[in-house]
Scaffold this active site. Structure first.
Site, mmCIF file in Angstrom:
data_model
loop_
_atom_site.group_PDB
_atom_site.id
_atom_site.type_symbol
_atom_site.label_atom_id
_atom_site.label_comp_id
_atom_site.label_asym_id
_atom_site.label_seq_id
_atom_site.Cartn_x
_atom_site.Cartn_y
_atom_site.Cartn_z
ATOM 1 N N GLU A 38 -3.725 0.088 -9.052
ATOM 2 C CA GLU A 38 -2.704 1.130 -9.172
ATOM 3 C C GLU A 38 -1.388 0.421 -9.532
ATOM 4 O OE1 GLU A 38 -1.851 3.064 -5.387
ATOM 5 O OE2 GLU A 38 -1.578 4.985 -6.387
ATOM 6 N N ASN A 93 -2.923 5.918 -1.453
ATOM 7 C CA ASN A 93 -2.830 6.093 0.001
ATOM 8 C C ASN A 93 -2.194 7.399 0.432
ATOM 9 O OD1 ASN A 93 -4.197 3.877 1.232
ATOM 10 N ND2 ASN A 93 -2.716 2.599 0.153
ATOM 11 N N HIS A 118 -1.062 -2.748 -7.194
ATOM 12 C CA HIS A 118 -1.797 -2.432 -5.970
ATOM 13 C C HIS A 118 -3.307 -2.552 -6.200
ATOM 14 C CE1 HIS A 118 -2.786 0.828 -2.734
ATOM 15 N NE2 HIS A 118 -2.929 -0.390 -2.245
ATOM 16 N N SER A 133 0.821 -1.206 0.000
ATOM 17 C CA SER A 133 0.000 0.000 0.000
ATOM 18 C C SER A 133 0.854 1.254 0.000
ATOM 19 C CB SER A 133 -0.856 0.043 1.271
ATOM 20 O OG SER A 133 -1.699 -1.054 1.339
HETATM 21 N N1 NAD Z 1 -6.396 -4.200 3.597
HETATM 22 C C1 NAD Z 1 -6.512 -3.395 2.563
HETATM 23 O O1 NAD Z 1 -7.529 -2.706 2.398
HETATM 24 C C2 NAD Z 1 -5.399 -3.325 1.540
HETATM 25 C C3 NAD Z 1 -5.650 -2.721 0.304
HETATM 26 C C4 NAD Z 1 -4.642 -2.687 -0.664
HETATM 27 C C5 NAD Z 1 -3.389 -3.219 -0.360
HETATM 28 N N2 NAD Z 1 -3.172 -3.791 0.860
HETATM 29 C C6 NAD Z 1 -1.839 -4.359 1.118
HETATM 30 O O2 NAD Z 1 -1.903 -5.764 0.881
HETATM 31 C C7 NAD Z 1 -0.974 -6.434 1.740
HETATM 32 C C8 NAD Z 1 -1.734 -7.466 2.564
HETATM 33 O O3 NAD Z 1 -2.713 -6.806 3.337
HETATM 34 P P1 NAD Z 1 -3.961 -7.574 3.935
HETATM 35 O O4 NAD Z 1 -4.983 -6.538 4.255
HETATM 36 O O5 NAD Z 1 -4.317 -8.745 3.079
HETATM 37 O O6 NAD Z 1 -3.343 -8.106 5.303
HETATM 38 P P2 NAD Z 1 -3.787 -9.378 6.178
HETATM 39 O O7 NAD Z 1 -3.270 -9.129 7.536
HETATM 40 O O8 NAD Z 1 -5.239 -9.660 5.997
HETATM 41 O O9 NAD Z 1 -2.992 -10.584 5.484
HETATM 42 C C9 NAD Z 1 -1.607 -10.645 5.410
HETATM 43 C C10 NAD Z 1 -1.216 -12.112 5.299
HETATM 44 O O10 NAD Z 1 0.185 -12.203 5.006
HETATM 45 C C11 NAD Z 1 0.665 -13.331 5.665
HETATM 46 N N3 NAD Z 1 2.118 -13.290 5.779
HETATM 47 C C12 NAD Z 1 2.885 -12.561 6.649
HETATM 48 N N4 NAD Z 1 4.191 -12.842 6.449
HETATM 49 C C13 NAD Z 1 4.254 -13.725 5.429
HETATM 50 C C14 NAD Z 1 5.323 -14.410 4.771
HETATM 51 N N5 NAD Z 1 6.597 -14.217 5.133
HETATM 52 N N6 NAD Z 1 5.025 -15.264 3.770
HETATM 53 C C15 NAD Z 1 3.746 -15.486 3.393
HETATM 54 N N7 NAD Z 1 2.682 -14.879 3.990
HETATM 55 C C16 NAD Z 1 2.937 -14.013 4.991
HETATM 56 C C17 NAD Z 1 -0.043 -13.292 7.023
HETATM 57 O O11 NAD Z 1 0.013 -14.542 7.684
HETATM 58 C C18 NAD Z 1 -1.459 -12.899 6.597
HETATM 59 O O12 NAD Z 1 -2.277 -14.033 6.329
HETATM 60 C C19 NAD Z 1 -0.286 -5.345 2.568
HETATM 61 O O13 NAD Z 1 0.898 -4.955 1.931
HETATM 62 C C20 NAD Z 1 -1.313 -4.214 2.531
HETATM 63 O O14 NAD Z 1 -0.753 -2.955 2.743
HETATM 64 C C21 NAD Z 1 -4.146 -3.867 1.806
#
Ligand code: NAD
Length: 283
Positions: A152, A190, A140, A119
């Site tokens: 994005e 963001n 993204h 993000s």
């Molecule tokens: N939540 C949102 O609205 C959103 C929107 C766009 C982008 N993002 C980005 O997407 C990414 C994930 O966010 P999310 O909301 O899915 O988070 P989340 O907490 O729901 O999921 C993250 C997952 O990554 C896993 N993980 C952590 N370390 C790991 C590793 N070494 N190998 C494999 N898996 C691993 C965790 O166990 C977890 O299941 C982040 O970079 C976040 O900034 C989030």
């Protein structure tokens, strides 16, 4: 290079959504996380969403089974050796991402593009953990991935034209609309959204309004589909805090200072919808 097998790292909110849209577009998907139960939870979430589509008559049970059937669970990054394109969607922590990219660089074929769904963390910094910075890019997706139209795309300083074109074409194949953003903390989405959410949290912190009033002002006054506090709960307060930290450190500008109340909630484990409590309570 023809993309047939699509790797997804992380099976959380975003990883599962990305795996779903990739599989729905006909690709074979390998969905990875650190624990089997996390991958299973991701597959259960996809199954739930698809079951609702079947109930509404938008999809047949056979189509649902085929989409799930194309998703192979994985708890080892070595499985990504057979992927033709990989998107990393692990937690928003740069050290976690650096480690994943370093390992993927050793496992994946040299021509494979490694994309990050980060993000806020600059793509050039993530690319620095690999020896293929021309094939590292930001892809993204927005939350919830199957619903939201935008992807994005962020080119790092060394990202090649071919990597950009392949990633953009993939976003279009997923029926998304790509928009290009520069490689600075928070990119476009963001850099604009998160200070607004942070300011909403400051408004709550300073007692300028209740959570309901803050959200009502932005929903009904600005025609936003959700108020900023409800949206923060949907995104995950840990992710919101991590993004603010990246903006604050990346620009060295106090206007991005994360609200202390946001930090307090995250420290308490109040992460929003995913933990059952954030600015609102969820059953
Ligand atoms: N939540 C949102 O609205 C959103 C929107 C766009 C982008 N993002 C980005 O997407 C990414 C994930 O966010 P999310 O909301 O899915 O988070 P989340 O907490 O729901 O999921 C993250 C997952 O990554 C896993 N993980 C952590 N370390 C790991 C590793 N070494 N190998 C494999 N898996 C691993 C965790 O166990 C977890 O299941 C982040 O970079 C976040 O900034 C989030």
């Amino acid at each position: 290079m023809e993309i047939k097998t699509f790797g997804v790292i992380g099976s959380g909110l975003m990883g599962a959504g990305i795996a779903q849209v990739a599989s729905m577009s006909g690709l074979r998907v390998i969905m990875n996380d650190i624990k089997e139960e996390f991958v299973e939870r991701g597959i259960a979430n996809i199954t739930n969403i698809l079951s609702k589509s079947v109930d509404r008559g938008k999809m047949t049970p056979d189509q649902k089974d085929a989409i799930i059937g194309r998703i192979q669970p994985s708890i080892s990054l070595k499985d990504m050796a057979s992927a033709d394109f990989v998107v990393e969607a692990a937690s928003e922590n740069e050290h976690v991402k650096f480690g994943i990219f370093r390992e993927l660089d050793g496992v994946c074929a040299p021509e494979v593009i490694l994309a990050s769904n980060t993000s806020s963390i600059p793509i050039g910094r993530i690319a620095g953990s690999t020896k293929r910075s021309d094939r590292v890019i930001g892809m993204h997706f927005m939350n919830p991935v199957p619903v939201m139209q935008l992807v994005e795309i962020i080119r790092g300083i060394a990202t090649s034209d071919e990597t950009f074109r392949t990633t953009r074409d993939l976003a279009v194949m997923f029926k998304k609309t790509p928009a290009l953003a520069g490689d600075y903390p928070g990119f476009l989405a963001n850099r604009i959204l998160m200070p607004m959410i942070n300011e909403a949290v400051f408004s709550l912190y300073h007692g300028v309004g209740t959570r309901e009033d803050i959200d009502t002002v932005m929903r009904l006054g600005m025609n936003h589909p959700m108020g900023p506090l409800a949206l923060a709960d949907l995104i995950g307060l840990d992710t919101c805090l991590a993004i603010m930290e990246t903006l604050y450190a990346g620009f060295s500008d106090s206007k991005y200072r994360p609200c202390p109340l946001l930090r307090r909630y995250v420290e308490a484990g109040w992460l929003g919808r995913k933990s059952g409590r954030g600015f609102y309570e969820y059953k």
